[in-house]
Design a protein around this motif. Structure first.
Motif, short mmCIF file in Angstrom:
data_model
loop_
_atom_site.label_atom_id
_atom_site.label_comp_id
_atom_site.label_asym_id
_atom_site.label_seq_id
_atom_site.Cartn_x
_atom_site.Cartn_y
_atom_site.Cartn_z
N ALA A 85 0.65 -1.26 -0.06
CA ALA A 85 -0.03 -0.08 0.07
C ALA A 85 0.83 1.27 -0.10
N VAL A 86 2.41 1.00 0.20
CA VAL A 86 3.01 2.44 0.11
C VAL A 86 3.74 2.26 -1.33
N TRP A 87 4.56 3.39 -1.57
CA TRP A 87 5.51 3.49 -2.60
C TRP A 87 6.77 3.46 -1.91
N LEU A 88 7.49 2.72 -2.46
CA LEU A 88 8.72 2.28 -1.72
C LEU A 88 10.01 2.49 -2.81
N THR A 89 11.03 3.37 -2.46
CA THR A 89 11.86 3.68 -3.30
C THR A 89 13.11 4.21 -2.59
N ASN A 90 14.07 4.49 -3.17
CA ASN A 90 15.52 4.77 -2.60
C ASN A 90 16.00 6.23 -3.60
N ALA A 91 16.66 6.87 -2.46
CA ALA A 91 17.28 8.30 -2.87
C ALA A 91 18.11 8.04 -4.17
N VAL A 92 18.89 7.05 -4.27
CA VAL A 92 19.76 6.71 -5.44
C VAL A 92 19.44 5.27 -6.14
N TRP A 121 14.77 11.71 -10.40
CA TRP A 121 13.98 10.46 -10.26
C TRP A 121 13.06 10.46 -9.30
N LEU A 122 13.69 10.77 -7.97
CA LEU A 122 12.92 10.75 -6.85
C LEU A 122 11.80 12.06 -6.77
N ARG A 123 12.02 13.21 -7.48
CA ARG A 123 11.26 14.17 -7.73
C ARG A 123 10.03 13.74 -8.39
N ALA A 124 10.42 13.08 -9.49
CA ALA A 124 9.28 12.95 -10.36
C ALA A 124 8.25 11.75 -9.99
N GLU A 125 9.08 10.54 -8.95
CA GLU A 125 8.12 9.76 -8.32
C GLU A 125 7.08 10.28 -7.31
N ILE A 126 7.68 11.39 -6.53
CA ILE A 126 6.77 12.16 -5.60
C ILE A 126 5.77 13.06 -6.59
N ALA A 127 6.17 13.50 -7.51
CA ALA A 127 5.12 14.22 -8.40
C ALA A 127 3.98 13.25 -8.94
N ALA A 128 4.60 11.99 -9.18
CA ALA A 128 3.49 11.20 -9.93
C ALA A 128 2.71 10.56 -8.91
N ALA A 141 18.51 9.51 2.49
CA ALA A 141 17.04 10.05 2.18
C ALA A 141 16.72 11.43 2.58
N ALA A 142 17.12 11.65 3.83
CA ALA A 142 16.64 12.94 4.55
C ALA A 142 17.29 14.18 3.95
N GLN A 143 18.59 13.70 3.55
CA GLN A 143 19.36 14.93 3.04
C GLN A 143 18.61 15.25 1.53
N ALA A 144 18.50 14.24 1.11
CA ALA A 144 17.95 14.32 -0.57
C ALA A 144 16.54 14.96 -0.56
N VAL A 145 15.54 14.85 0.39
CA VAL A 145 14.42 15.37 0.23
C VAL A 145 14.24 16.51 1.30
N ILE A 146 15.06 16.78 2.26
CA ILE A 146 15.01 17.87 3.07
C ILE A 146 16.14 19.00 2.99
N GLY A 147 17.46 18.28 3.13
CA GLY A 147 18.44 19.22 2.92
C GLY A 147 19.69 18.73 3.31
#
Ligand code: URA
Ligand code: SF4
Length: 204
Positions: A85-92, A121-128, A141-147
């Protein structure tokens, strides 16, 4: 160095998955076996992000199917979250490793340029997927999506406002539980489950 030029015109998850298989956006594709893209419910309200595929994932082509995936599966079960039920992915999306004298492939942390190269890729996954909540598991992952200055140890489990209508939370990476000394491992696992449970509770 960026995945940007490999992104397809159509940004649905099937198109993204297919296009990512041919990504040459950084050097990591060269030694890895294959791209490991995200998977799960394309309309998930919860998205979970790890670091990068490991040895098992590089062979199987699916995220979290090795030892860290075993910990994650048990934690999801304990938190009452269905993996499907979740979308499971990786930063890289490619496995970064060096080879030991004994031939063992040893995981290497992706560096900042590699994380940034793969971020489209991650941004496109979030957008989709358009999740309500994005949970970053571990520092990468935190540094990829937060900073890059975000510290998981200080702010794990806190609900943060994301951009574009989703909220963010960071927790530890499941592999950190495997590295915890045995005497403290159960407590570390319970804290991870507590973070995932809190994440799920925000969606109810
Ligand atoms: N660790 C990760 O961060 N992702 C995987 O898919 C497997 C192990
Ligand atoms: Fe492309 Fe990401 Fe793989 Fe680098 S790690 S080649 S940016 S998919």
């Amino acid at each position: 160095m960026s995945a940007e030029e490999y992104l397809p015109q159509q940004r649905d998850l099937a198109e993204l998955t297919a296009a990512a298989a041919a990504c040459r956006g950084c050097r990591l594709w060269a030694d890895a076996t294959r791209t490991v893209f995200g998977e799960g419910d394309p309309h998930a309200s919860l998205m979970l992000i790890g670091e990068q595929p490991g040895d098992t994932e590089d062979h199987r082509g699916r995220p979290f199917t090795g030892p860290a995936g075993g910990v994650l599966d048990r934690a999801l079960l304990a938190a009452g979250i269905e993996r499907e039920a979740v979308w499971l992915t990786n930063a890289v999306k490619h496995f970064k490793f060096t080879v030991d004298e004994d031939g063992r492939r040893r995981h290497r942390k992706p560096d900042r340029p590699e994380i940034l190269a793969c971020l489209p890729w991650l941004r496109a996954e979030i957008a989709a997927v358009r999740p309500a909540l994005v949970v970053a598991m571990g520092a990468t992952a935190a540094q990829a999506v937060i900073g890059p200055s975000f510290r998981v140890t200080r702010r794990r489990g806190q609900l943060l406002d994301g951009r574009d209508g989703y909220r963010l939370m960071a927790t530890v990476h499941p592999s950190s539980i495997l590295r915890t000394p045995p005497a403290d491992r159960e407590a570390a696992f319970d804290l991870f489950v507590a973070d995932l449970s809190a994440a799920a509770a925000t969606l109810r």
